[in-house]
Write a protein that holds these residues in place. Structure first.
Motif: not given
Length: 200
Positions: A78, A81-82, A85, A88, A91, A93, A184, A186
């Motif tokens: 997580c 991802l941040l 991005h 955003s 984040a 899952t 975001e 996954t």
């Protein structure tokens, strides 16, 4: 057991009457990342959520209930991802529900609970049209959030007027967050939500 090590675990004990305090203080002595705070009385869920806002010091924040589970790479994925991005604001899952009898659900369909639109209007419309029964409130609520996206949000105690339903406040929180940026995601199952056997 998280692979991402740079975190602080803040525990708010809402005046428990069992051996929670003893256990938590014991763990806090073993790990300097754990900060244990005991409330003098049961202040209720809304006040606890607002209390946590005053305790956040890191760049990111995530809520976790005391009976849910994370895979060891949950925070790492997580936060990654941040970091990747910067526009955003949260984040998450994929997840499964489980109970104490070993029952499990299949992973969630992300198209039903996680908005993917980049455009603000389309993103908010997408979220509004999701069904609450699919879990659009809880699972984004438990995502990893940027601190600035949530620090000014105040939960109001609607239980006085609507004692049967907390969910809409979670959805309001997520909706406001989505006005500030994208979500975001996954598809890896790294979050495990515990459910009661009778609600399964």
């Amino acid at each position: 057991s998280q692979t991402y090590k740079n975190f602080e675990l803040i525990i708010s004990d809402n005046a428990s009457t069992d051996n929670t305090e003893e256990l938590c203080r014991g763990y806090a002595k073993q790990d300097s990342r754990i900060r244990y705070i005991r409330q003098k009385e049961d202040i209720g869920y809304t006040a606890i959520v607002n209390f946590f806002r005053t305790q956040i010091s890191g760049e990111y924040f995530v809520w976790i209930c005391d009976d849910d589970l994370w895979a060891p790479t949950f925070l790492e994925k997580c936060v990654g991802l941040l970091d990747t991005h910067p526009g955003s604001i949260m984040a998450g899952t994929n997840l499964i529900d489980f109970d104490d009898k070993g029952n499990q659900t299949l992973p969630r369909d992300p198209k039903k609970i996680y908005p993917s639109e980049k455009d603000l209007y389309r993103r908010l419309k997408q979220y509004i049209l999701f069904y609450e029964s699919d879990g659009k409130d809880l699972f984004m609520f438990c995502a990893v959030w940027r601190r600035e996206a949530i620090i000014n949000y105040i939960f109001i105690n609607y239980f006085i007027r609507y004692p049967w339903n907390w969910d809409f406040q979670d959805m309001n929180f997520v909706f406001q967050g989505l006005t500030n940026g994208q979500f975001e995601f996954t598809n890896e199952v790294l979050f495990y939500k515990r459910s009661k056997s009778d609600s399964f």
